[in-house]
Design an enzyme around this catalytic site. Structure first.
Site, mmCIF file in Angstrom:
data_model
loop_
_atom_site.group_PDB
_atom_site.id
_atom_site.type_symbol
_atom_site.label_atom_id
_atom_site.label_comp_id
_atom_site.label_asym_id
_atom_site.label_seq_id
_atom_site.Cartn_x
_atom_site.Cartn_y
_atom_site.Cartn_z
ATOM 1 N N GLU A 1 0.812 -1.227 0.000
ATOM 2 C CA GLU A 1 0.000 0.000 0.000
ATOM 3 C C GLU A 1 0.845 1.278 0.000
ATOM 4 O O GLU A 1 0.605 2.216 0.760
ATOM 5 C CB GLU A 1 -0.999 -0.037 1.175
ATOM 6 C CG GLU A 1 -1.993 -1.182 1.000
ATOM 7 C CD GLU A 1 -2.995 -1.329 2.137
ATOM 8 O OE1 GLU A 1 -2.895 -0.582 3.129
ATOM 9 O OE2 GLU A 1 -3.877 -2.205 2.031
ATOM 10 N N GLU B 1 -5.038 -8.242 -1.863
ATOM 11 C CA GLU B 1 -5.594 -8.213 -0.507
ATOM 12 C C GLU B 1 -6.968 -7.575 -0.567
ATOM 13 O O GLU B 1 -7.124 -6.502 -1.139
ATOM 14 C CB GLU B 1 -4.677 -7.417 0.432
ATOM 15 C CG GLU B 1 -5.178 -7.338 1.872
ATOM 16 C CD GLU B 1 -4.303 -6.444 2.748
ATOM 17 O OE1 GLU B 1 -3.062 -6.543 2.661
ATOM 18 O OE2 GLU B 1 -4.871 -5.640 3.518
#
Length: 533
Positions: free
Chosen positions: A202, A319
């Site tokens: 991220e 994810e």
């Protein structure tokens, strides 16, 4: 006179009971699922279903709730028999090891001179924790379990190592790959099999906590690919290179893909489209077809960027937990979440997503397994049925009728025919679903069908009956963590064995009955679309 009063009373109560009987009857509607079976619109991996294991320690809390317990890569009970059996049931299950804290993990290899200190709670630190460490004896233990369970491992590397974080929130400088390279060498020296090495978590686009520019991330990914090629030069097959494991940002991803066209095998993005776990409207969002449709924009945009790029990389969801900050107890770990989860699997597939990694296998409030007991939550069984029934080739599918039915179709897995997934978001109406095949081609993903269609043949022999798997919540409670398959409770036995998933059989010429708030997988073996031959 008394007899007349008695008769009037009897008539009154008969009318009341008649009214109650009529009004209590379940509503029934019908509709038709149209399948264009001439050519596949996407193709998924055999091991499309993937799950994650994270780094969060027990002190990780969200909104006053601490939901991680001992579910971290560092403290999970690797000897639990349910855990072993749950992974083995997929044969194989992809496991992505990573998450928010992966970019703060140091690997305690023989080359590393730093003390191996565990994560400690510290509010002033990014993500609320200090730097942590992976001891090599723990890495050995993890790999022993993975080998025994037949899992395929994707390891998320620390991509912030060596960078400095500026006041504007950006992480600058080149990735220092020495510690990661040391872990990879150690892993090869131990003959541990790794399916893929993923760089970072991220850090794309605006990032979470911090961010890295696309051009620098591309240079670092090229460096990772060179390291892997060098260390694995005598080994085949080599692990795949995966990045960036972040939220989709069209401009960032486009630049990144254009600059890694010869180095990257998989481009990964994350999905938490339901908002924070504390949101009190999660169930409303899950049951809203329009809200579910919204995530198609991300899949479509990334799919178009990948196709227009020179890259040979394919797209994965690396994810996806639906609701960020550990999910929401009795929502993201309950029956109702299978509506969101299976819809995501169907939607991702239709845009040629090859693998979909669910946050988490265990841990937080969105695990496939209960964090404390390891007992499978409803989504575990949804995932296992998908894995066993939905084959590689994805068929263009649309539904004519209520908007509350979600419909997806794939060629059957390791079997003849095709498998249909039907999700009924309606709380009161049973839908009788007919299946029809489109005679003409349809535009990609828009599902526009010609009015003429070929209905399924009539009068199948009993050996050609379809298989049906009806999933419902215990007592009709959407917040239940107990799932029923064809009316029978799914639970492990005293030995921790995953129960058999056995179908009902129905005449293939009859409509598929989809009860309110239920999910149906229907395997139809005696109709083989051209895309499935």
């Amino acid at each position: 006179m008394g007899s007349q009063i008695w008769l009037l009373g009897l008539c009154f109560w008969m009318c009341v009971f008649s009214f109650i009987s009529v009004s209590s009857k379940a509503l029934v509607g019908d509709g038709t699922v149209f399948i264009d079976g001439k050519a596949a619109i996407g193709r998924i991996d055999d091991d499309f279903v993937c799950a994650t294991l994270d780094w969060w320690p027990p002190e990780k809390c969200d909104y006053g709730t601490c939901s991680w317990g001992h579910a971290s890569l560092l403290n999970l009970d690797l000897g639990n028999n349910i855990l072993l059996n749950a992974i083995k049931a997929f044969s194989p299950l992809k496991l992505r090891l990573g998450g928010t804290l992966q970019d703060k993990v140091i690997y305690d290899t023989p080359d590393d001179q730093q003390p191996c200190v565990p994560f400690a709670n510290k509010s002033s630190e990014m993500f609320g924790f200090t730097q942590g460490c992976l001891p090599m004896n723990r890495w050995d233990e993890l790999n022993t379990l993975f080998e025994k369970a037949g899992a395929k491992i994707i390891f998320g590397l620390n991509a912030l190592y060596g960078r400095s974080i500026h006041s504007d929130g950006s992480a600058v400088g080149a990735w220092n790959y020495t510690n990661a390279e040391s872990l990879i060498r150690y892993t090869v020296g131990k003959n541990f099999t790794i399916h893929g090495w993923e760089l970072g978590n991220e850090l794309s686009g605006n990032g979470v906590g911090t961010r890295v520019a696309a051009d620098q991330y591309a240079l670092d990914t090229v460096a990772l690919q060179r390291i892997v090629q060098n260390i694995y030069k005598e080994i085949e097959p080599k692990p795949i290179i995966i990045a960036p494991g972040g939220f989709f940002d069209a401009n960032w991803f486009k630049e990144f893909l254009n600059k890694t066209s010869k180095s990257l095998d998989v481009v990964t993005h994350h999905i938490y489209n339901l908002g924070p776990g504390v949101d009190q409207h999660l169930v409303e969002k899950i049951l809203d077809p329009s809200y579910l449709d919204g995530e198609a924009n991300t899949f479509r945009s990334l799919h178009n960027i990948v196709r227009s790029s020179e890259t040979s990389a394919v797209a994965w969801v690396g994810e996806a937990g639906g609701a960020y900050n550990s999910g929401h107890n009795l929502v993201t770990n309950a029956f109702v979440f299978s509506f969101w989860y299976l819809d995501q699997l169907g939607m991702a597939s239709s845009y040629d997503t090859k693998t979909y990694c669910r946050q988490t296998l265990i841990g937080g409030n969105y695990g496939l397994l209960n964090t404390t007991t390891f007992e499978p939550n409803p989504d575990y069984y949804s995932a296992l049925l998908w894995h066993r029934l939905m084959g590689n080739n994805v068929l263009s599918t649309s539904f004519s009728g209520t908007k509350k039915i979600r419909a997806y179709a794939h060629c059957a897995k390791h079997s003849k025919g095709f498998t249909l997934l039907l999700i009924n978001l309606d709380n009161s109406t049973t839908i009788q679903v007919k299946v029809a095949f489109n005679r003409t081609s349809s535009s990609r993903h828009k599902h526009k069908f010609h009015r003429k269609h070929i209905r399924l043949p009539q009068g199948y022999k009993s050996e050609n009956d379809r298989e049906e798997y009806h999933l419902t919540a215990k007592d009709g409670n959407l917040h239940s963590q107990t799932m029923l398959l064809n009316g029978k409770i799914l639970t492990v036995n005293s030995s921790g064995d995953i129960p058999p998933l056995e179908p009902l059989y129905a005449n293939s010429s009859s409509p598929i009955s989809v009860a309110p708030f239920s999910i149906v997988f229907a395997h139809i073996p005696n109709v083989v679309p051209p895309a499935c031959r």
